[in-house]
Scaffold this motif. Sequence first.
Motif: not given
Length: 187
Positions: A6, A9, A30, A33-34, A36-38, A40-41
């Motif tokens: 986080e 990111a 993995r 992926l995390y 990218r998720k953080h 995008s948030g």
Amino acid sequence: MRTFLEEVAESVSKEYPRLEDVTVVFPNRRAALYFRKHLSGILSKPVFAPAIVTIEDFISQFSPLQVPDKLILISVLFNSYSKVMPPGGDGERDLIRFEDFFFWGDMLLRDFDEIDKYLVPARQVFKDLSHQKELDASFDFLTEEQQKFLTEFWGNFDADQSANKRRFLHVWRRLGEVYDQFRADLQ
């Protein structure tokens, strides 16, 4: 408490306004992926994403050699194993079929990969493991009473075990050769 990814990111989004010009390299998929998720948030508007790659993919961009998929690797390993351990060539091994080899070959492939990743001298590892397996396969540590009990319990335990033990140890002694042949075949 925020996670490391986080924080990364957030740092990347603040420091690089044009994310499409950034490449972020991760140790595995993995983590990517995390991340990218953080990321995008954090973003509030549509943007082009940075290039997100694993270290393996990043390095492979600079090499003419490519890693084949697992099935091809196991097939090559099976052929390498068959060259080093020809059926009936040493009397220690029966003909092994690919279907029977597949599960063991998959494990062996992971072991070979670990040896390569950590730049361990393969011959020395297999020599040491062979000695360890010889000790593990030996029942010398049992008392006569324990050996007698096992012999009675298993019937022809000792005779069957010694033939299997010889085959098992023979394979372990030759794994260094299999490793070398596998690397040569991959080249």
